[in-house]
Write a protein that holds these residues in place. Structure first.
Motif, short mmCIF file in Angstrom:
data_model
loop_
_atom_site.label_atom_id
_atom_site.label_comp_id
_atom_site.label_asym_id
_atom_site.label_seq_id
_atom_site.Cartn_x
_atom_site.Cartn_y
_atom_site.Cartn_z
N HIS A 117 0.96 -1.11 -0.10
CA HIS A 117 0.11 -0.10 0.11
C HIS A 117 0.84 1.19 -0.07
N VAL A 171 2.65 2.01 -3.30
CA VAL A 171 1.87 2.61 -4.56
C VAL A 171 1.40 3.90 -4.08
N TRP A 208 2.36 7.86 -11.33
CA TRP A 208 1.29 7.34 -11.96
C TRP A 208 0.48 8.61 -12.60
N ILE A 216 -4.98 7.41 -10.07
CA ILE A 216 -5.41 6.36 -9.12
C ILE A 216 -6.19 7.14 -7.91
N VAL A 249 -6.75 3.75 -3.07
CA VAL A 249 -5.51 2.59 -2.67
C VAL A 249 -6.06 2.13 -1.28
N ILE A 298 -6.61 -1.18 -5.81
CA ILE A 298 -6.34 -0.12 -6.70
C ILE A 298 -7.46 0.38 -7.32
N THR A 315 -9.39 2.99 -10.04
CA THR A 315 -8.93 3.83 -10.90
C THR A 315 -9.77 3.92 -12.00
N LEU A 370 0.89 -1.12 -13.86
CA LEU A 370 1.75 -1.25 -12.46
C LEU A 370 2.11 -2.76 -11.98
N LEU A 389 -1.99 -7.09 -6.08
CA LEU A 389 -2.41 -5.81 -6.80
C LEU A 389 -4.04 -6.27 -7.18
N PHE A 433 -7.31 -4.79 -8.99
CA PHE A 433 -7.75 -3.42 -9.69
C PHE A 433 -9.20 -3.11 -9.71
#
Length: 192
Positions: free
Chosen positions: A132, A135, A142, A149, A152, A163, A165, A175, A185, A187
């Protein structure tokens, strides 16, 4: 004579079914007894609790058990503890952990007479906290690379770091290139 044998046979069958948890005489909804592989329950789960909505998030005893387990998990068993969740309807908590006999023994003692379900996790809370933080430290990077993003957060079940986004497909491709294909991760596509 024959009637007495039938009554005894039915009584024995009823006892066998209810004693092993295969049936309930009360007619109330049975508590969830199914447990995935790698899961077990504390002795407090043996007491029948029909699913019901409760007003308080937890009972005082369950709240105290949760506090003991959470504190001990973070302070003494960080190499195993992943997180926990509360099931208000079944008046129990679920603890996620990377398997450890020492932590399991601690959970049994800390639970006392509360129902705690213990399930396997892929990652500990400490491990996910590190991911965490990595990121979050890279958010500007990013953003510069066209991936915004929005959220998180570490999952309480030890699955990974979520994550969020709007650039879902790009994030999912890029990523892992920075953090490695084994990075935990998860998403999530944020709505526009």
């Amino acid at each position: 004579m024959r009637r007495d044998r039938v009554v005894r046979l039915l009584a024995t069958a009823t006892f066998a079914l209810t004693g092993t948890g295969c049936a309930e005489i009360t007619g109330e909804a049975a508590p969830d007894r199914a447990a995935p592989a790698g899961a077990w329950r504390t002795a407090g789960c043996e007491f029948s609790r029909a699913p019901r909505e409760v007003r308080a998030p937890v009972t005082p005893r369950l709240g105290a058990a949760i506090e003991r387990i959470q504190r001990g998990g973070h302070d003494r068993f960080a190499a195993s503890f992943a997180g926990l969740e509360v099931d208000r309807i079944r008046v129990r908590a679920t603890v996620y952990r990377v398997p450890s006999s020492d932590f399991d023994d601690f959970v049994r003692r800390a639970a006392q007479d509360s129902c705690i379900v213990v399930r396997d996790a892929a990652h500990t809370a400490a491990e996910l906290d590190d991911w965490h933080d990595r990121v979050v430290a890279d958010l500007a990077y990013w953003d510069e690379h066209g991936i915004r993003i929005a959220t998180v957060g570490s999952r309480h079940d030890g699955v990974g770091v979520e994550i969020g986004t709007r650039d879902f497909d790009r994030a999912r491709r890029q990523l892992p290139g920075r953090y490695g294909s084994g990075a935990p991760l998860v998403f999530l596509e944020e709505r526009r």
